[in-house]
Scaffold this active site. Structure first.
Site, PDB file in Angstrom:
ATOM      1  N   LYS A  55       0.817  -1.216   0.000  1.00 35.07           N
ATOM      2  CA  LYS A  55       0.000   0.000   0.000  1.00 35.07           C
ATOM      3  C   LYS A  55       0.855   1.272   0.000  1.00 35.07           C
ATOM      4  O   LYS A  55       0.401   2.317  -0.437  1.00 35.07           O
ATOM      5  CB  LYS A  55      -0.987  -0.028   1.157  1.00 35.07           C
ATOM      6  CG  LYS A  55      -2.032  -1.128   0.941  1.00 35.07           C
ATOM      7  CD  LYS A  55      -3.166  -1.097   1.910  1.00 35.07           C
ATOM      8  CE  LYS A  55      -4.246  -2.107   1.528  1.00 35.07           C
ATOM      9  NZ  LYS A  55      -3.780  -3.524   1.650  1.00 35.07           N
TER      10      LYS A  55
HETATM   11  C1  LIG Z   1      -4.407  -4.588   1.088  1.00 37.02           C
HETATM   12  C2  LIG Z   1      -3.636  -5.860   0.982  1.00 37.02           C
HETATM   13  C3  LIG Z   1      -3.994  -6.884   0.075  1.00 37.02           C
HETATM   14  C4  LIG Z   1      -5.241  -6.803  -0.773  1.00 37.02           C
HETATM   15  O1  LIG Z   1      -5.131  -5.827  -1.761  1.00 37.02           O
HETATM   16  P1  LIG Z   1      -6.444  -5.314  -2.546  1.00 37.02           P
HETATM   17  O2  LIG Z   1      -5.993  -4.165  -3.321  1.00 37.02           O
HETATM   18  O3  LIG Z   1      -7.426  -4.943  -1.459  1.00 37.02           O
HETATM   19  O4  LIG Z   1      -6.931  -6.458  -3.355  1.00 37.02           O
HETATM   20  C5  LIG Z   1      -3.193  -8.004  -0.009  1.00 37.02           C
HETATM   21  N1  LIG Z   1      -2.095  -8.139   0.768  1.00 37.02           N
HETATM   22  C6  LIG Z   1      -1.717  -7.183   1.662  1.00 37.02           C
HETATM   23  C7  LIG Z   1      -0.517  -7.423   2.494  1.00 37.02           C
HETATM   24  C8  LIG Z   1      -2.463  -6.012   1.789  1.00 37.02           C
HETATM   25  O5  LIG Z   1      -2.093  -5.074   2.679  1.00 37.02           O
END
Ligand SMILES: *Cc1c(COP(=O)(O)O)cnc(C)c1O
Length: 481
Positions: A116
């Site tokens: 993120k």
């Molecule tokens: C947010 C997240 C996901 C999922 O990603 P999306 O964009 O919601 O599909 C997968 N793995 C981790 C470690 C995350 O923080």
């Protein structure tokens, strides 16, 4: 470039108009009017990436979608965001080969060790730029069970014009995640631990946002995963992964993406629609397999929050995939009226919609390339163990879900390489890693001893009024300072 809403609001907005917005006023999600085609420009983009690096590639792709920030300013924002100092390596998203043709792309070397950061760091710099231009302020109110909240705080800390009020369920995040967030001492970051579960936090955010007078008066906004700028930032690393794994532009690759809200993989869909030669986009879910069910059957059946399972890949524990509407819009040939009927009428009325007999769904593998699979706790443990034993590498629980499902679609030595996106580092989920490997995961040196740093957090009951009062008090305090 203009943006339209999936539910039909006409395309009159430009990038900076939607940057600070969440949903469109008609309840839809913003998408660009069209996807710029880059097939002819692939050699040029490859050269930019090779010779000038990730930040310049990011600028080249962002500028296809952003024409209301002057090029020099946008380039400066991209270069300020994607640095070795912030992301740990010159490559920013380095790839490594596990076995013949099976690759990991590291998206988790930013400040909070989860993918993120890739988008949120850019968002922080875009917000600062735009708020300065408007001479405006923004108070971000969010709810987190872990990765999103810390990524937002690290992206916004110290930024002019922005404050963050982040709600989290008291005592329910991992000690490492709590330490990451609560150890921030920046004036503009406010951690609020709510006596309750994640859904209580989210309900409070909704209640505050629904109080339109409060929202306007106190400039309340969000940074949730439906923000188009976040999605756009993520498109770049599909290109970077492609260029690292291939030598020429007539080759194709596939990507496997651990998925929850369909945000990360939706960026892969955008890259593919632009002409990046992607064969398959593999959706990997955990026990909360709403998306796998759709891609197997054509039936989309979000779960009530109460039926959402708590798993050892918690960032994928979602009931409803909030970005999924964007893909369905494209699947339906961008028919906004039909989309609106599905999401605003059929879904609320019967709790699911069914495209199983729709020719557009039946053709989607050829048109859009999506396939899917599910990984359970036992798969996760076995995969973490196997990757450690065979390759001497630690992968986190979400990435393990990705590797497990990738192997359903990729055999050793296949002509088309498979890139699994590494969405977090193992240290964030150490309990499960220890369960699988019998030892604690490696911890990057900058996080040594983080749990014993002083914590800055206020605990509140699950009460909307008390959260509002806290926001008002905090704003008064800084106004007086
Ligand atoms: C947010 C997240 C996901 C999922 O990603 P999306 O964009 O919601 O599909 C997968 N793995 C981790 C470690 C995350 O923080």
């Amino acid at each position: 470039m203009h943006y339209l809403s999936t539910r039909g609001e006409p395309a009159r907005k430009r990038f900076c108009d939607i940057l600070l917005e969440g949903l469109a006023p008609d309840g839809g999600l913003y998408l660009p009017e069209h996807y710029p085609q880059i097939t002819d420009r692939l050699p040029e983009l490859r050269r930019i990436y090779r010779e000038q690096g990730y930040a310049e590639l990011a600028f080249a792709i962002l500028s296809l979608y952003i024409d209301d920030i002057p090029a020099d300013a946008l380039r400066a924002i991209a270069h300020k965001t994607y640095t070795k100092a912030v992301f740990g390596t010159e490559a920013i998203t380095p790839v490594r080969e596990l076995e013949d043709g099976l690759w990991l792309e590291g998206l988790s070397n930013g400040p909070t060790l989860a993918f993120k950061d890739m988008a949120m760091q850019l968002l922080g710099n875009l917000f600062e730029y735009e708020l300065d231009r408007r001479q405006a302020e923004l108070n971000i109110l969010g709810a987190t069970s872990g990765d999103t909240g810390s990524a937002a705080e690290y992206a916004m800390r110290g930024k002019r014009g922005v404050r963050v009020f982040m709600l989290s369920p008291h005592g329910r995040m991992s000690p490492f995640q709590q330490a990451q967030m609560f150890s921030l001492q920046d004036e503009n970051i406010h951690n609020i631990a709510i006596d309750g579960v994640f859904d209580d936090c989210q309900d409070i955010v909704k209640a505050v946002s629904n109080d339109l007078a409060f929202k306007q008066h106190y400039h309340i906004g969000t940074v949730n995963s439906i923000n188009w700028a976040r999605l756009l930032a993520q498109v770049v690393y599909y290109f970077a992964g492609y260029f690292q794994v291939t030598g020429q532009d007539d080759q194709t690759v596939s990507f496997t993406v651990p998925s929850g809200n369909f945000g990360n993989i939706c960026a892969g869909h955008v890259a593919r629609q632009m002409g990046l030669p992607i064969a398959q986009l593999v959706v990997a879910t955990n026990e909360n397999d709403v998306l796998d069910e759709f891609f197997r059957t054509g039936i989309y059946r979000p779960r009530p929050a109460a039926d959402t399972l708590e798993t050892s890949s918690p960032s994928m524990d979602i009931s409803k995939a909030s970005n999924f509407e964007r893909f369905v819009f494209d699947l339906l040939g961008r028919d906004a009226a039909e989309l609106r009927t599905l999401f605003a009428e059929t879904l609320p009325r019967q709790g699911f919609f069914d495209l199983s007999a729709d020719p557009r769904f039946l053709r989607q593998r050829e048109t859009f390339g999506f396939v899917s699979g599910t990984s359970h706790h036992a798969d996760r443990l076995a995969t973490i163990r196997a990757v450690w034993q065979q390759f001497g590498q630690e992968v986190d629980t979400h990435t393990a879900d990705g590797v497990k499902v990738a192997r359903q679609y990729h055999q050793r030595g296949d002509a088309v390489p498979m890139i699994v996106l590494e969405t977090a580092l193992a240290v964030k989920f150490s309990a499960t890693i220890t369960e699988a490997l019998g030892h604690e995961p490696q911890r990057p040196p900058q996080f040594e001893g983080i749990e014993s740093l002083p914590k800055r957090v206020q605990v509140l009951p699950a009460d909307v009024q008390q959260v509002k009062d806290l926001i008002v008090q905090a704003l008064k305090a800084t106004a007086g300072a």
